[in-house]
Design an enzyme around this catalytic site. Structure first.
Site, PDB file in Angstrom:
ATOM      1  N   ASP A 157      33.947  34.392  47.090  1.00 35.92           N
ATOM      2  CA  ASP A 157      34.934  35.531  46.482  1.00 35.92           C
ATOM      3  C   ASP A 157      34.334  36.391  45.844  1.00 35.92           C
ATOM      4  OD1 ASP A 157      37.198  36.704  44.730  1.00 35.92           O
ATOM      5  OD2 ASP A 157      38.055  34.954  45.754  1.00 35.92           O
TER       6      ASP A 157
ATOM      7  N   HIS B  15      38.181  39.356  40.473  1.00 32.24           N
ATOM      8  CA  HIS B  15      39.115  38.383  41.316  1.00 32.24           C
ATOM      9  C   HIS B  15      38.495  37.006  41.468  1.00 32.24           C
ATOM     10  CE1 HIS B  15      40.488  37.335  45.475  1.00 32.24           C
ATOM     11  NE2 HIS B  15      41.590  37.978  45.194  1.00 32.24           N
TER      12      HIS B  15
ATOM     13  N   SER C 241      46.066  35.826  47.315  1.00 35.50           N
ATOM     14  CA  SER C 241      44.972  35.286  46.786  1.00 35.50           C
ATOM     15  C   SER C 241      45.059  34.235  45.573  1.00 35.50           C
ATOM     16  CB  SER C 241      44.219  36.665  45.997  1.00 35.50           C
ATOM     17  OG  SER C 241      43.436  37.224  46.808  1.00 35.50           O
TER      18      SER C 241
END
Lengths: 465, 90
Positions: A208, A239, A414
């Site tokens: 990620d 994120h 996600s």
């Protein structure tokens, strides 16, 4: 129901299984009436304790129990096939190869009474049910037509009914979950809250935007990290920290916030596969696949990929590496994509999630409805483009970089993906399963949802308890 | 200013980032395969032996030629993935 083998135990003792089967038989068998779901023929099936029971032994038993003398054997007929007319009129028929007899309804109560004796050679007696074919009688083309009609009606209904009560119209208000001071709604919905497993001993790679390695909730937690796209591991976009938090966040966050992580005992491998480009970082396939190789080299059981490219095509650059990774025992779990805008546009599963060997994860909200952005199974990328499973992906609370406030809410497939990755870690710990077997277990243990499978696959990923 | 005739204007060489997948039977000598690709004009950046991927830069015209190299399963333009977080409002 299989007949028991002769046991070496005293014949007076019955096993618990026999006892429970007998107590089931004490209830009156259902009669064939209109309106009943189960229909019976009026005949009964007698199952013997000895599966080798032949027709002469059956005759001896049935004659002494109910005076039945005329018993036909399947061996008397060519190919062992018996016409049902022969079963009429008080006769019995014995099936040698199966070790069972079929008797008329009149004899059933007497045979049942005899079967109650511990020394009886009869294991069980039950009504003969009528089974119906599962497919419509008019063949496949008509089935396709009906399916198309159903889909068209569903779509029309969605458009007319709007968001309020469409899919899952029978989902009641109590299905709405909320964060509590102790747990996120997602940990409640997935059963992670009550699971006795932590993911201990399981290595989970999250590929990620990296991790805030200074985050207070992870102080003292060993994190193995590596970068692959030229930018250092430290998460600036935010994120990756959120996804790692969902997958593996601590059981009791030191910052005092509610628990937000599934596999709090797992070993975290934070792979920075994105660059630090603004406004949105990018992950070249080579970096992502390098991350997958790193996960393989380090013995990870799971790789969590909350990323994608919005094209409705298969690409070999993800198909081949992910298949090889799965073959080597690494389960690659990917976000289905957020390219939908429901109800008008259902979207499609993106690469890498659309790879055959990648598990594609959809997002649901706290009413267990499909998220408006969550991509539906693709109609053009075959098996790979199918949504496999769903998890919480709306209003998900987790860790974020300290510079962004340390904790926050995010939406997306996600967010659903690391829920599944964390649950996969719990299952891996609980069962020792890996790769394809772990994939199967995840799907088998998912909770069914009212949403359609094109949207949520097998349903809501659920933690082993 | 008069425009150049198209037939005289040299075509710009378009550089492409590509991902090459390697067949099972050439995984064991993937580095040799990478050399073969390099000899055909690919600037090799990454060789990943476990998953069988070679990435790098090549001119657009060269891409079809790379597909003919023994052991090459596929040659594709390399994708760039984005994080799958959705906008804040549903």
């Amino acid at each position: 129901m299989a007949a028991k083998r002769k046991s070496a135990k005293s014949p007076r003792r019955r096993s618990a299984r026999t006892e429970s089967m007998r107590s089931e038989l004490m209830t009156a068998p259902p009669q064939a009436t209109t309106g009943d779901v189960a229909h019976t023929t009026g005949r009964y099936i007698v199952i013997y304790k000895d599966p080798q029971t032949d027709v002469s032994a059956a005759r001896a038993t049935l004659e002494s129990a109910a005076g039945i003398r005329r018993i036909a054997s399947s061996g008397d007929y060519a190919d062992g096939a018996i016409a049902s007319e022969d079963l009429a009129g008080g006769e019995a028929v014995h099936f040698d190869k199966l070790g069972i007899s079929v008797i008329s309804g009149e004899a059933a109560s007497q045979v049942e009474a005899a079967a109650a004796d511990v020394d009886s050679s009869i294991l069980a007696i039950e009504p003969e049910y009528i089974a119906y074919p599962s497919a419509p009688p008019y063949g496949n083309p008509a089935l396709e037509y009906v399916r198309g009609y159903r889909d068209a009606v569903n779509q029309l209904y969605e458009q007319l009914a709007g968001r309020g009560d469409a899919l899952g119209a029978d989902a009641d208000v109590s299905a709405t979950l909320e964060d509590t001071p102790e747990f996120t709604w997602g940990l409640q919905a997935t059963g992670a809250r009550t699971s006795r497993f932590s993911g201990q001993g399981i290595r989970v790679a999250v590929l990620d935007t990296g991790m805030d390695l200074d985050h207070p909730d992870f102080r003292g937690r060993p994190i193995v990290s590596q970068f692959f796209a030229g930018a250092p591991v430290q998460d600036v976009y935010g994120h990756g920290t959120h996804c790692i938090g969902t997958a593996c966040g601590p059981q009791r966050p030191s910052s005092g916030v509610r628990r937000y992580g599934v596999a709090y005992g797992a070993q975290i491998y934070a792979g920075k596969v994105f660059n630090n480009n603004t406004p949105r970082p990018g992950a070249p396939t080579g970096s992502v696949v390098a991350g997958i190789e790193w996960a393989l080299t380090n013995g990870c059981a799971i790789a969590s990929l909350s990323l994608g490219a919005p094209i409705n095509q298969k690409v070999q650059q993800y198909e081949v590496p992910i298949q090889r990774a799965l073959n080597a025992g690494l389960l690659v779990i990917c976000a289905a994509g957020n390219n939908a805008s429901r109800p008008a546009n259902p979207g499609f599963v993106e690469p890498p999630a659309n790879a055959d060997a990648a598990m594609a994860v959809a997002a649901i909200d706290n009413r267990l409805q499909i998220a408006l952005f969550s991509a539906r199974s693709s109609t053009v990328t075959g098996v790979g483009g199918i949504v496999n499973i769903a998890a919480p992906g709306v209003g998900v609370f987790s860790s974020v970089p300290v510079a962004r406030g340390s904790h926050g809410f995010m939406n997306g497939t996600s967010m659903a993906t690391p829920h599944v990755s964390g649950i996969a870690a719990l299952i891996a710990q609980a069962t020792g399963l890996r790769g394809n077997a772990l994939w199967s277990r995840l799907l088998q243990t998912a909770k069914p949802l009212t949403a359609q499978s094109a949207d949520v696959g097998a349903g809501l990923a659920f933690a082993p308890q | 200013m008069p425009r150049e005739s198209k037939s005289h204007r040299p075509r710009p060489k378009a550089a492409r980032a590509i991902a090459v997948m390697v067949a099972d039977d050439r995984l064991k000598d993937i580095h040799k395969l990478a050399e073969d690709l390099s000899a055909k004009g690919m600037m090799v950046e990454r060789v990943l032996p476990m998953t069988g991927m070679i990435t790098g830069i090549v001119n657009a015209e060269t891409m079809p030629q790379l597909r003919n190299v023994k052991g090459v399963l596929s040659v594709e333009e390399e994708l760039t993935a984005r994080p799958s977080d959705a906008p804040p409002n549903e």
